[in-house]
Structures are given as structure tokens and as C-alpha cells.
Design a protein around this motif. Structure first.
Motif, PDB file in Angstrom:
ATOM      1  N   ALA A  86       0.827  -1.213   0.000  1.00  0.00           N
ATOM      2  CA  ALA A  86       0.000   0.000   0.000  1.00  0.00           C
ATOM      3  C   ALA A  86       0.859   1.260   0.000  1.00  0.00           C
ATOM      4  O   ALA A  86       0.567   2.231  -0.723  1.00  0.00           O
ATOM      5  N   TYR A  87       1.935   1.268   0.809  1.00  0.00           N
ATOM      6  CA  TYR A  87       2.808   2.446   0.846  1.00  0.00           C
ATOM      7  C   TYR A  87       3.476   2.674  -0.512  1.00  0.00           C
ATOM      8  O   TYR A  87       3.648   3.820  -0.950  1.00  0.00           O
ATOM      9  N   LEU A  88       3.872   1.591  -1.161  1.00  0.00           N
ATOM     10  CA  LEU A  88       4.519   1.726  -2.470  1.00  0.00           C
ATOM     11  C   LEU A  88       3.553   2.283  -3.508  1.00  0.00           C
ATOM     12  O   LEU A  88       3.934   3.119  -4.346  1.00  0.00           O
ATOM     13  N   VAL A  89       2.293   1.824  -3.475  1.00  0.00           N
ATOM     14  CA  VAL A  89       1.282   2.391  -4.381  1.00  0.00           C
ATOM     15  C   VAL A  89       1.118   3.874  -4.087  1.00  0.00           C
ATOM     16  O   VAL A  89       1.140   4.719  -5.000  1.00  0.00           O
ATOM     17  N   LEU A  90       0.941   4.211  -2.816  1.00  0.00           N
ATOM     18  CA  LEU A  90       0.737   5.604  -2.428  1.00  0.00           C
ATOM     19  C   LEU A  90       1.926   6.468  -2.830  1.00  0.00           C
ATOM     20  O   LEU A  90       1.756   7.575  -3.358  1.00  0.00           O
ATOM     21  N   GLN A  91       3.137   5.969  -2.598  1.00  0.00           N
ATOM     22  CA  GLN A  91       4.317   6.782  -2.923  1.00  0.00           C
ATOM     23  C   GLN A  91       4.442   7.012  -4.423  1.00  0.00           C
ATOM     24  O   GLN A  91       4.763   8.128  -4.861  1.00  0.00           O
ATOM     25  N   ASP A  92       4.174   5.996  -5.234  1.00  0.00           N
ATOM     26  CA  ASP A  92       4.231   6.227  -6.685  1.00  0.00           C
ATOM     27  C   ASP A  92       3.160   7.224  -7.126  1.00  0.00           C
ATOM     28  O   ASP A  92       3.408   8.063  -8.001  1.00  0.00           O
ATOM     29  N   LEU A  93       1.998   7.163  -6.524  1.00  0.00           N
ATOM     30  CA  LEU A  93       0.949   8.138  -6.863  1.00  0.00           C
ATOM     31  C   LEU A  93       1.338   9.543  -6.414  1.00  0.00           C
ATOM     32  O   LEU A  93       1.076  10.529  -7.128  1.00  0.00           O
ATOM     33  N   GLU A  94       1.964   9.655  -5.250  1.00  0.00           N
ATOM     34  CA  GLU A  94       2.438  10.966  -4.790  1.00  0.00           C
ATOM     35  C   GLU A  94       3.508  11.513  -5.727  1.00  0.00           C
ATOM     36  O   GLU A  94       3.492  12.703  -6.093  1.00  0.00           O
ATOM     37  N   LEU A  95       4.446  10.660  -6.138  1.00  0.00           N
ATOM     38  CA  LEU A  95       5.506  11.104  -7.047  1.00  0.00           C
ATOM     39  C   LEU A  95       4.937  11.488  -8.400  1.00  0.00           C
ATOM     40  O   LEU A  95       5.411  12.444  -9.047  1.00  0.00           O
ATOM     41  N   ALA A  96       3.918  10.765  -8.875  1.00  0.00           N
ATOM     42  CA  ALA A  96       3.255  11.145 -10.128  1.00  0.00           C
ATOM     43  C   ALA A  96       2.608  12.512  -9.986  1.00  0.00           C
ATOM     44  O   ALA A  96       2.697  13.357 -10.892  1.00  0.00           O
ATOM     45  N   GLY A  97       1.966  12.752  -8.852  1.00  0.00           N
ATOM     46  CA  GLY A  97       1.340  14.048  -8.621  1.00  0.00           C
ATOM     47  C   GLY A  97       2.358  15.172  -8.597  1.00  0.00           C
ATOM     48  O   GLY A  97       2.126  16.248  -9.165  1.00  0.00           O
ATOM     49  N   PHE A  98       3.506  14.948  -7.983  1.00  0.00           N
ATOM     50  CA  PHE A  98       4.567  15.961  -7.979  1.00  0.00           C
ATOM     51  C   PHE A  98       5.017  16.249  -9.407  1.00  0.00           C
ATOM     52  O   PHE A  98       5.196  17.411  -9.799  1.00  0.00           O
ATOM     53  N   ALA A  99       5.231  15.207 -10.202  1.00  0.00           N
ATOM     54  CA  ALA A  99       5.689  15.398 -11.582  1.00  0.00           C
ATOM     55  C   ALA A  99       4.677  16.208 -12.383  1.00  0.00           C
ATOM     56  O   ALA A  99       5.043  17.123 -13.138  1.00  0.00           O
ATOM     57  N   GLU A 100       3.405  15.909 -12.230  1.00  0.00           N
ATOM     58  CA  GLU A 100       2.367  16.621 -12.979  1.00  0.00           C
ATOM     59  C   GLU A 100       2.257  18.080 -12.546  1.00  0.00           C
ATOM     60  O   GLU A 100       2.094  18.973 -13.396  1.00  0.00           O
ATOM     61  N   ARG A 101       2.386  18.341 -11.263  1.00  0.00           N
ATOM     62  CA  ARG A 101       2.266  19.717 -10.781  1.00  0.00           C
ATOM     63  C   ARG A 101       3.474  20.553 -11.145  1.00  0.00           C
ATOM     64  O   ARG A 101       3.349  21.751 -11.415  1.00  0.00           O
ATOM     65  N   ARG A 102       4.650  19.940 -11.156  1.00  0.00           N
ATOM     66  CA  ARG A 102       5.864  20.714 -11.381  1.00  0.00           C
ATOM     67  C   ARG A 102       6.138  20.927 -12.859  1.00  0.00           C
ATOM     68  O   ARG A 102       6.808  21.882 -13.234  1.00  0.00           O
ATOM     69  N   GLY A 103       5.627  20.044 -13.707  1.00  0.00           N
ATOM     70  CA  GLY A 103       5.775  20.238 -15.145  1.00  0.00           C
ATOM     71  C   GLY A 103       7.217  20.122 -15.600  1.00  0.00           C
ATOM     72  O   GLY A 103       8.071  19.543 -14.925  1.00  0.00           O
ATOM     73  N   GLY A 104       7.492  20.666 -16.760  1.00  0.00           N
ATOM     74  CA  GLY A 104       8.833  20.609 -17.320  1.00  0.00           C
ATOM     75  C   GLY A 104       8.999  19.446 -18.275  1.00  0.00           C
ATOM     76  O   GLY A 104       8.103  18.597 -18.430  1.00  0.00           O
ATOM     77  N   ALA A 105      10.176  19.392 -18.908  1.00  0.00           N
ATOM     78  CA  ALA A 105      10.447  18.371 -19.907  1.00  0.00           C
ATOM     79  C   ALA A 105      10.353  16.978 -19.295  1.00  0.00           C
ATOM     80  O   ALA A 105      10.949  16.697 -18.260  1.00  0.00           O
ATOM     81  N   GLY A 106       9.583  16.131 -19.927  1.00  0.00           N
ATOM     82  CA  GLY A 106       9.474  14.746 -19.512  1.00  0.00           C
ATOM     83  C   GLY A 106       8.594  14.509 -18.312  1.00  0.00           C
ATOM     84  O   GLY A 106       8.488  13.363 -17.842  1.00  0.00           O
ATOM     85  N   SER A 107       7.951  15.557 -17.791  1.00  0.00           N
ATOM     86  CA  SER A 107       7.181  15.396 -16.558  1.00  0.00           C
ATOM     87  C   SER A 107       5.973  14.485 -16.753  1.00  0.00           C
ATOM     88  O   SER A 107       5.665  13.664 -15.869  1.00  0.00           O
TER      89      SER A 107
END
Length: 573
Positions: free
Chosen positions: A377-398
Motif C-alpha cells: 500500500a505504501y509503495l502504491v501511495l508513494q508512486d501516486l504521490e511522485l506522479a502528482g509531484f511530476a504533474e504539478r511541477r511540469g517541465g520536460a518529460g514530466s
């Protein structure tokens, strides 16, 4: 519910916290100081707080007593965060910076007194105090616990300076509902009291789990403590994450502990006796003669997101700081899949109980490695959190990065669902591939994913309400009450922990159950109040401190603050 009508003053918080300082469960100390003072018979015991050492090994003074002019012992009559009063304030004890104590006459008192104490070598010492300000006793303690006693003046100034330190700290205590204010003040004191300096890291401030036996910055504790600190001191919250994330190994693994002597990242970093125990435990797959990696569960991105919700990145030195942390967390997440999937089935395992944070749980009674539903469960949550960070921060390859995280979260979720046993209605751990029968709290953590099939979710909600299972008088027990492994007192085998309660509360919110989440949050803060403070863990039947639990425990204090703030401010659970 009664809501606050005005902000509680720093002095009100200081005095409220003082009502809990009994010198038994809550010692006298100072932020950044390693000195801690306890009641001892008619006097006091002064110890230092050191990594991997018991208090009995760290004694500076025994039986420190104050005798009045008539020779009688002046009892401790009041304790506040900044001062211990003897004989109704005739004499007071306070700090002179982090490594010295000052004992002298209280305001308006000029009577004579004599201070007696013993050093660990059994020798007795005494000095007179009182009559004049210059009659104060100054006790300086060095790093080797050697004390130097001198007469000095400025006792009143030392008391005032110590009071100012605590007033500055209590001014940051977040406002909460009236019925939660007293305990919130005490919990805020706990967090301030547990601040220590790490000599090897310059002026770094670590909020340790407890100055009583837990003097280091553990990964998991740092996350939970940061989540509570963010409401009153987000800069200190960020500092905890900077320390926790600051020492990754070359392969991306984060260490279990950052302490004053270095880090603890593998079994080779442990004392020889602990190391041999771990080697004997070994692993059914990994080489038992090789060092065992030691870390803590992957909730780092979750904690980072929560801290940034309260104060934006600009306050932390800009976006570069956040980007650097995210790179560390991505590498740590990758490490779990690359180096801790010990059987190669795609679902990482705990290579040793220490890495779970729940090391005495019955899910570790069998052979290693342990495939656990909480880790999934923590691994699922952490990957979803990291995906959310990537989407919010934008930039090349985000977007591509976000998709990679979401795809891995989906794969892990499917493997996690494979741990559901329809016949028992529970997510079970597996020991070296074999299902573990115990119904431990780890089986409730899949709620954090927020995406369980409705029939599974409903059965889990039923377990939470069942008085014979997880719905005990004071819930949530860390093992179901009808389980053969259940104990009301044994650590992680039944007692209630505030961090696992908080994670289930988060899981209920993620799973679309806000009313249940709020009800459990209300019960959890009531438990801390009923039990007399933020202890390490609680008896689920009595709601009192379990016999072997540590008191004034950091993450219990921090998560009480977090829940109290949410219950006060958040109407949209």
C-alpha cells in the motif's frame, strides 16, 4: 463542537504544558539540550540523552536535593517548562544554555539553602546557595558527563532566558479546539523538548522520538513528526525531512537512522550483538551472511507533500530544494523494486522486521522475507504521490515520468489485491511465500490506495466496527482482538499506536469514508487525553499507557497536533 474563539497565548500554553511535567513520564529539559532531569525520591536525577545508551549509563548526578536553613529537604512544589521550584519557590532550578544548570533563590526569596548531590562514583558533594544572587550554584556538564560546580550570579537572568526560549516555542503552538488545547500544549512541549543537536552535522536540529532511549532521527519518525510540526514550525518540519533524505546510499536506499555518530543503513552498522541476531535471522532468499539493508517504509513523498501544503517551496530555499528531494525519493522508490524484491515477483518485501517499523508484529514470526500488505500500500501511495509531484511541477518529460509512476502503482496494486484472502476477508502477509494467519493492522493499510473494490472495502469497514476484532473500546488494536496473537500489552501485538491510527484515518479519507475518518480521529485524540499524554503505545482495553511504552513520544505528540488541527479547521472530511 467547541471551536476556538481566540488564540491561546504562549504563556497560557507554557503553563498548560507545565501541568503535565511530573518529572517521571515527562522530564525537565530544554530544546537542543542533552540534559534530562527526573524525580528521584526526595530529590532529582540528572542524566544525559545519548544514542544507544540506557539512562542508567548516562547519569550525571544522583539524589540532587535542596535543604533549607533548618536542614530539611525542600520538596519540588512546581514544575514549568523553564523552571523547577523547591519549597514553594524558595529556590529554583533552570538551565544556563543547553549544557549547564543554575540553582538559586526564587523571586523575592533570600533564605539560605544547601544543595547536596552524588556523582556516579558514589562521592557526595554539597554547596551553599541563596542569601544573595551571587550565592547561586552553576553546574556545567561537559560531553563526557563531567560536572564543574561554581558559585555564580545572574540566576534570575538564566531563568528569564530559559523562559524566553520556551515562550518563543509555545508562540508557535497551533490553535485548536478548546477541548484539545491543554493536550495540544503538552504535545507541543514534547516536540520542543525532543529537539537535539547532531554534533557531526553542525547546527542541525533533529526532533528525536524521545530523549528517553530514542536519540536519533529514524526515517519513519521523521515523516510523522514533520507532519505535525508543519502546523506551527514548517521550517523545522522541513529540516527533519532534509536530515531524513540527506544520506542516501549509492543504490538509492535511505538509511534507517541518522544519529550523532553517523547513519544506520545495514546490519553492519549495528552493535555486534544485534548484528549477529540479524545474521542468524537471515533470509530464505538473500544470503544470510551478507549485510541486511535496514530502512523504513516508503512514506517520504507523502510527508513531503503534506509539509509543502502548509508552506510553499519558496520558503524552503526555492524549487531547487524540492527538486533535489524528489530526485532522492524517486531513487529510493526505485531501490525498493530493484533491491528489495527478494523473490523477483514484482512485489517488494521486507528483508528484515526492522525495515517495517513494526518489528515485533506477529507477521515476522515466520521466515523472511516478509511480503506485507502495508508495504504494498505504501509503495502504491508513494508512486501516486511522485506522479502528482511530476504533474504539478511540469517541465520536460514530466508527463512521461508521471505516467511511469502511475503505471508502476497500478501493477503494484494488482499484486496487492492478490494478497486478499476471500475466505478470511483480510489482506494477509506472507512469510517466505507462505500466508501468515495473523490479522495484524498491516492488513488495513490497503485503504490508503483509495481504489479497493467496493466489496473488499466494505468487509474491511466491517472489521473496523466489529467489537471482537478491530473495534475495541480504544481502537485500533495492532492485532485483531480475536486473533491468537493478540495481547493488550505487547508492542505491535495489540496495543494502539497513534501512527497506525493516523494512517488508517488517511486511508478512510482516501477511500471515500470521511465520516468514519473523522470519528476515528476524534477517538484517537480522546485516547491521548484519556491516557494522560502522547505515549508510545496504549492498552486497547483500558486506554492507558502500555506498561513498557515510552512516554513523551515524538510521533504520538506530532500526530495528535495534526489530528487536532484537522478536527478544528477541516469541515470537509
Amino acid at each position: 463542537m467547541p471551536f476556538p474563539t481566540e488564540t491561546t497565548s504562549a504563556r497560557e500554553n507554557l503553563e498548560a504544558a507545565g501541568g503535565h511535567l511530573d518529572l517521571v513520564q515527562a522530564p525537565f529539559t530544554l530544546p537542543r539540550s542533552r540534559l534530562i532531569i527526573f524525580a528521584q525520591g526526595e530529590g532529582l536525577r540528572v542524566c544525559t540523552s545519548e544514542y544507544e545508551k540506557r539512562l542508567a549509563e548516562c547519569v550525571v548526578f544522583e539524589n540532587l536535593r535542596v535543604h533549607g536553613a533548618d536542614g530539611r529537604v525542600l520538596p519540588v512544589t512546581r514544575v514549568l517548562p523553564h523552571v523547577i521550584e523547591f519549597g514553594g519557590g524558595a529556590l529554583t532550578l533552570s538551565f544556563t544554555g543547553p549544557s549547564a544548570l543554575s540553582i538559586g533563590p526564587g523571586p523575592g526569596h533570600t533564605g539560605h539553602a544547601t544543595i547536596h548531590w552524588q556523582t556516579p562514583d558514589g562521592l557526595g558533594h554539597s554547596m551553599s546557595a541563596g542569601q544573595t544572587p551571587a550565592g547561586s550554584v552553576h553546574l556545567a556538564i561537559d560531553a563526557d558527563r563531567r560536572a564543574t560546580a561554581t558559585h555564580a550570579d545572574l540566576h534570575a537572568a538564566h531563568v528569564a532566558a530559559t523562559e524566553a526560549i520556551w515562550l518563543e516555542w509555545f508562540a508557535k503552538c497551533p490553535p485548536v479546539r478548546e477541548d484539545l488545547r491543554d493536550m495540544a500544549a503538552f504535545c507541543w512541549w514534547v516536540l520542543g523538548a525532543n529537539i537535539v543537536e547532531m554534533p557531526a552535522l553542525g547546527s542541525a536540529r533533529a526532533v528525536v522520538p524521545s530523549k528517553i532511549g530514542y536519540v536519533g532521527l529514524w526515517q519513519w519518525d521523521a515523516y510523522f513528526i514533520a507532519v505535525g510540526l508543519r502546523h506551527g514550525d514548517p521550517e523545522l518540519a522541513r529540516e527533519q525531512l532534509s536530515l531524513a533524505f540527506g544520506f542516501p546510499r549509492d543504490d538509492g536506499q535511505l538509511p534507517d537512522v541518522v544519529h550523532e555518530l553517523g547513519i544506520l543503513a545495514t546490519s553492519d552498522d549495528l552493535p555486534a550483538s544485534d548484528r549477529e541476531t540479524l545474521r542468524r535471522a537471515g533470509s530464505a532468499i538473500a544470503d544470510p551472511s551478507a549485510p541486511v539493508p535496514l530502512t523504513k517504509p516508503p512514506l517520504a513523498a507523502w510527508a513531503l507533500r503534506k509539509v509543502l501544503e502548509v508552506q510553499p517551496a519558496d520558503s524552503f530555499g526555492g524549487e531547487d530544494w524540492v527538486d533535489a528531494q524528489l530526485e532522492t525519493l524517486r531513487r529510493s522508490q526505485d531501490w525498493w523494486f530493484a533491491a528489495s524484491d527478494l523473490d523477483g515477483d514484482g512485489m517488494p518485501e521486507y528483508g528484515h522486521p526492522y525495515s517495517s517499523g513494526l518489528d515485533d508484529s506477529p507477521i515476522f514470526d515466520g521466515p523472511l522475507p516478509t511480503t506485507a500488505p502495508d508495504l504494498g500500500a505504501y509503495l502504491v501511495l508513494q508512486d501516486l504521490e511522485l506522479a502528482g509531484f511530476a504533474e504539478r511541477r511540469g517541465g520536460a518529460g514530466s508527463q512521461e515520468l508521471a505516467q511511469q509512476h502511475r503505471a508502476r502503482a497500478a501493477r503494484t496494486r494488482e499484486l496487492l489485491l492478490g494478497m486478499w484472502d476471500e475466505s478470511t476477508g483480510f489482506f494477509h502477509a506472507r512469510a517466505a511465500g507462505e500466508q501468515v494467519s495473523s490479522h495484524a493492522v498491516v492488513g488495513l493499510m490497503p485503504l490508503l490506495t483509495g481504489s479497493l473494490p467496493e466489496p473488499i472495502k466494505q468487509r474491511m469497514l466491517g472489521d473496523l466496527e466489529d467489537l471482537e476484532r478491530f473495534g475495541t473500546q480504544w481502537s485500533i488494536p495492532t492485532v485483531s482482538a480475536d486473533d491468537a496473537d493478540f495481547s493488550t500489552e505487547r508492542m505491535w501485538r495489540g496495543p494502539v499506536w497513534i501512527n497506525t491510527n493516523s494512517l488508517v484515518i488517511e486511508g478512510l479519507r482516501n477511500s471515500g469514508e470521511p465520516e468514519r475518518a473523522r470519528a476515528l480521529a476524534e477517538q484517537t485524540v480522546k485516547l491521548v487525553i484519556h491516557g494522560g499524554g502522547p505515549h508510545e503505545y496504549f492498552n486497547p482495553s483500558s486506554g492507558q499507557k502500555a506498561k513498557t511504552a515510552t512516554t513523551a513520544f515524538g510521533w504520538s505528540a506530532a500526530l495528535f497536533i495534526d489530528l487536532a488541527v484537522q478536527l478544528t479547521n477541516d469541515e470537509n472530511w
